[in-house]
Design a protein around this motif. Structure first.
Motif, mmCIF file in Angstrom:
data_model
loop_
_atom_site.group_PDB
_atom_site.id
_atom_site.type_symbol
_atom_site.label_atom_id
_atom_site.label_comp_id
_atom_site.label_asym_id
_atom_site.label_seq_id
_atom_site.Cartn_x
_atom_site.Cartn_y
_atom_site.Cartn_z
ATOM 1 N N GLY A 170 0.795 -1.227 0.000
ATOM 2 C CA GLY A 170 0.000 0.000 0.000
ATOM 3 C C GLY A 170 0.820 1.267 0.000
ATOM 4 O O GLY A 170 0.256 2.367 0.060
ATOM 5 N N ASP A 171 2.143 1.143 -0.068
ATOM 6 C CA ASP A 171 3.000 2.332 0.049
ATOM 7 C C ASP A 171 3.948 2.472 -1.150
ATOM 8 O O ASP A 171 5.040 3.018 -1.012
ATOM 9 C CB ASP A 171 3.815 2.266 1.338
ATOM 10 N N LEU A 172 3.537 2.000 -2.310
ATOM 11 C CA LEU A 172 4.419 2.055 -3.473
ATOM 12 C C LEU A 172 4.579 3.488 -3.971
ATOM 13 O O LEU A 172 3.616 4.270 -3.972
ATOM 14 C CB LEU A 172 3.849 1.204 -4.604
ATOM 15 N N PRO A 173 5.773 3.858 -4.409
ATOM 16 C CA PRO A 173 5.961 5.177 -5.023
ATOM 17 C C PRO A 173 5.107 5.300 -6.282
ATOM 18 O O PRO A 173 4.875 4.321 -6.998
ATOM 19 C CB PRO A 173 7.461 5.199 -5.357
ATOM 20 N N ASP A 174 4.654 6.511 -6.578
ATOM 21 C CA ASP A 174 3.822 6.722 -7.770
ATOM 22 C C ASP A 174 4.542 6.285 -9.043
ATOM 23 O O ASP A 174 3.912 5.781 -9.985
ATOM 24 C CB ASP A 174 3.443 8.201 -7.881
ATOM 25 N N ALA A 175 5.863 6.483 -9.079
ATOM 26 C CA ALA A 175 6.615 6.123 -10.281
ATOM 27 C C ALA A 175 6.552 4.623 -10.550
ATOM 28 O O ALA A 175 6.535 4.191 -11.714
ATOM 29 C CB ALA A 175 8.066 6.567 -10.145
ATOM 30 N N VAL A 176 6.507 3.817 -9.501
ATOM 31 C CA VAL A 176 6.434 2.365 -9.660
ATOM 32 C C VAL A 176 5.051 1.965 -10.177
ATOM 33 O O VAL A 176 4.919 1.119 -11.073
ATOM 34 C CB VAL A 176 6.751 1.653 -8.331
ATOM 35 N N VAL A 177 4.006 2.587 -9.632
ATOM 36 C CA VAL A 177 2.646 2.301 -10.101
ATOM 37 C C VAL A 177 2.496 2.737 -11.554
ATOM 38 O O VAL A 177 1.909 2.030 -12.378
ATOM 39 C CB VAL A 177 1.606 3.005 -9.207
ATOM 40 N N ASP A 178 3.042 3.913 -11.881
ATOM 41 C CA ASP A 178 2.993 4.401 -13.269
ATOM 42 C C ASP A 178 3.664 3.403 -14.212
ATOM 43 O O ASP A 178 3.141 3.096 -15.295
ATOM 44 C CB ASP A 178 3.688 5.752 -13.381
ATOM 45 N N ALA A 179 4.831 2.912 -13.806
ATOM 46 C CA ALA A 179 5.576 1.982 -14.653
ATOM 47 C C ALA A 179 4.842 0.661 -14.811
ATOM 48 O O ALA A 179 4.818 0.067 -15.893
ATOM 49 C CB ALA A 179 6.971 1.749 -14.062
ATOM 50 N N LEU A 210 -5.092 2.542 -8.162
ATOM 51 C CA LEU A 210 -4.683 3.413 -9.253
ATOM 52 C C LEU A 210 -5.549 4.664 -9.252
ATOM 53 O O LEU A 210 -6.737 4.610 -8.927
ATOM 54 C CB LEU A 210 -4.810 2.716 -10.609
ATOM 55 N N SER A 211 -4.952 5.766 -9.633
ATOM 56 C CA SER A 211 -5.703 7.007 -9.793
ATOM 57 C C SER A 211 -6.474 6.924 -11.107
ATOM 58 O O SER A 211 -6.179 6.065 -11.955
ATOM 59 C CB SER A 211 -4.752 8.200 -9.815
#
Length: 219
Positions: A60-69, A88-89
């Protein structure tokens, strides 16, 4: 001893005792655990994605850059993994859908996006409506379920300031539910009904009456 058993039992035994195979399984387990390490830097997490490792995406604490990738990753398994988390946003859902050329998978992502948008809408509530306890919370649907949930609502001081119960807010467009709840002896429920942007035709009074349940009149 191993060579004798390998010769006796054939290729199946050789596979089970293969040092290379054991090392590979150990390495995969190590990579999976590494992804859940809160101290792992962002660039390492990105490299794990490129190795096809996606279990840690449920953090639940992933950096946004990792989720984006993960949302635009060329590996199908990684994109499915991030979609399953639901974290996800709206913009990231759009990126995920756009990055999925497979029609069936893209359709699934569109459906998941719509479900999570609705869950976020219910959890935020409308004007003067409280938040749901969690994004997956589902309001009651049948008269019996509504009555059961209403029975657990505590009595309140008439002088207290309140917001509408989230589940009553989710039923604001359900005319039958509003009529049922408007007759509740619980003041908080009647106040929650009164928060509806538009009440069904027929109410004479809703909510504020402290002496008893709200009454409804026929047009």
């Amino acid at each position: 001893m191993t060579e004798i058993r390998s010769a006796a039992y054939g290729p199946a035994w050789a596979t089970l005792t293969s040092v290379t195979d054991v090392d590979r399984r150990s390495g995969l387990s190590w990579l999976s655990g590494l992804g859940f390490n809160r101290a792992a830097p962002e660039d390492l997490l990105l490299r794990l994605l490129d190795c096809g490792e996606d279990a840690f995406l449920h953090r639940g604490d992933l950096p946004d850059a990792v989720v984006d990738a993960a949302a635009v990753h060329p590996t199908r398994k990684v994109r499915i993994g991030i979609a399953e988390t639901g974290r996800l946003s709206p913009a990231q859902w759009e990126q995920l859908i756009a990055a999925s050329p497979e029609s069936g998978l893209r359709g699934l992502f569109v459906q998941l996006d719509e479900e999570h948008r609705e869950a976020r809408r219910l959890s935020r509530g409308g004007r003067g409506v409280g938040r749901a306890p969690h994004p997956d919370a589902v309001p009651p649907t049948t008269p019996d379920e509504i009555a059961s949930m209403a029975s657990g609502v505590p009595d309140i001081d008439p002088q207290s300031v309140t917001t509408a119960l989230w589940w009553v807010g989710a039923l604001h467009t359900n005319a039958a539910a509003m009529r049922q709840l408007a007759t509740s002896p619980k003041l908080l429920i009647r106040r929650s009904v009164a928060r509806a942007p538009r009440l069904p035709v027929g109410p004479a009074s809703v909510g504020p009456a402290p002496g008893g349940p709200a009454t409804w009149s026929r047009p």
